[in-house]
Design a protein around this motif. Structure first.
Motif, PDB file in Angstrom:
ATOM      1  N   THR A  88       0.847  -1.195   0.000  1.00 49.90           N
ATOM      2  CA  THR A  88       0.000   0.000   0.000  1.00 49.90           C
ATOM      3  C   THR A  88       0.881   1.243   0.000  1.00 49.90           C
ATOM      4  OG1 THR A  88      -1.696  -1.176   1.275  1.00 49.90           O
ATOM      5  CG2 THR A  88      -1.827   1.232   1.223  1.00 49.90           C
ATOM      6  N   LEU A  91       0.193   7.336   2.637  1.00 41.58           N
ATOM      7  CA  LEU A  91      -0.846   8.345   2.542  1.00 41.58           C
ATOM      8  C   LEU A  91      -0.283   9.579   1.841  1.00 41.58           C
ATOM      9  CD1 LEU A  91      -3.782   9.046   3.578  1.00 41.58           C
ATOM     10  CD2 LEU A  91      -2.633  10.244   5.451  1.00 41.58           C
ATOM     11  N   GLU A 106      -5.144  13.699  -0.061  1.00 40.85           N
ATOM     12  CA  GLU A 106      -4.405  12.992   0.989  1.00 40.85           C
ATOM     13  C   GLU A 106      -3.185  13.784   1.427  1.00 40.85           C
ATOM     14  OE1 GLU A 106      -5.570   8.422  -0.364  1.00 40.85           O
ATOM     15  OE2 GLU A 106      -3.484   9.070  -0.352  1.00 40.85           O
ATOM     16  N   LYS A 138      -5.379   5.508   4.138  1.00 39.69           N
ATOM     17  CA  LYS A 138      -5.373   5.079   2.733  1.00 39.69           C
ATOM     18  C   LYS A 138      -6.493   4.084   2.454  1.00 39.69           C
ATOM     19  CE  LYS A 138      -3.042   5.604  -1.113  1.00 39.69           C
ATOM     20  NZ  LYS A 138      -2.844   6.933  -1.729  1.00 39.69           N
TER      21      LYS A 138
END
Length: 228
Positions: A88, A91, A106, A138
């Motif tokens: 991932t 952010l 973000e 996220k």
């Protein structure tokens, strides 16, 4: 149970220490081990049987090491090019065509986190403020304390790309998180920065200051006295 049936030795384990550890445990409890493709000795291990199993276990272990080395080599080559290697993204970033691209909405949240912390606000205050403004993680959840800890220390926010900084696992075992001498670091030019270096430095100095301040680390204690 009386027996364990495997397709071959590699299906039980490709770690030579694990293999003989499991074999010894099964023998201790008088549990047989059968392979669909290989001959295993379930009695008192003979020299020939032990050698045969040992050689196969050694080759299985070598296969893991070779595969791991090739995988890491390929990932290292990609890392040196600044490519995204899965997982991932932090952010504030999206991944487009394997590259880091700033996500404006973000990124605003990241700015707020750094700004509030630089002004002396604690994790609890920052978490509440982010929730009040509707800024989420996220994955769309509430940004928690552990996430703030990681965000405030992530050098990617100043454009520094790093990969494989620590030795986390070795053949699926915890490796202690030791520094990795083969880490890849690209100081600039690969990731667009979200935080300027002046704000980053202010935050890092405050983190160090708080870490060495016993008062900030100590938990408040309330002592209640009752008269009986």
């Amino acid at each position: 149970f009386d027996a364990v049936i495997i397709y071959d030795q590699s299906r039980l384990s490709r770690n030579i220490l694990d293999w003989f550890s499991v074999r010894e445990t099964l023998r201790r409890y008088d549990i047989s081990l059968f392979s669909c493709t290989e001959q295993l000795d379930n009695g008192e291990s003979s020299g020939a049987g032990f050698l045969s199993e040992g050689v196969r276990a050694l080759f299985n272990h070598q296969m893991v090491l070779d595969t791991r080395a090739k995988t890491i080599s390929g990932q290292t080559t990609k890392a040196k090019q600044g490519a995204f290697l899965g997982g991932t993204p932090p952010l504030g970033y999206d991944i487009i065509d394997g590259k880091y691209v700033i996500n404006p909405a973000e990124a605003e949240g990241v700015h707020i986190i750094f700004d509030l912390y630089s002004k002396g606000k604690g994790y609890g205050y920052i978490i509440d403020e982010l929730a009040r403004r509707g800024i989420k993680s996220k994955r769309g959840g509430k940004i928690a304390k552990n996430a703030l800890y990681a965000i405030l220390r992530n050098k990617r926010y100043i454009g520094v790309y790093s990969w494989n900084n620590k030795q986390i696992k070795y053949i699926r075992k915890w490796a202690g998180g030791k520094p990795n001498p083969n880490k890849v670091v690209i100081p600039e030019g690969i990731i667009p920065p979200i935080i300027d270096k002046e704000l980053w430095t202010t935050v890092q100095n405050k983190i160090k200051s708080n870490a060495h301040n016993p008062a900030s680390a100590a938990k408040s204690k309330i002592i209640c006295l009752f008269r009986t």
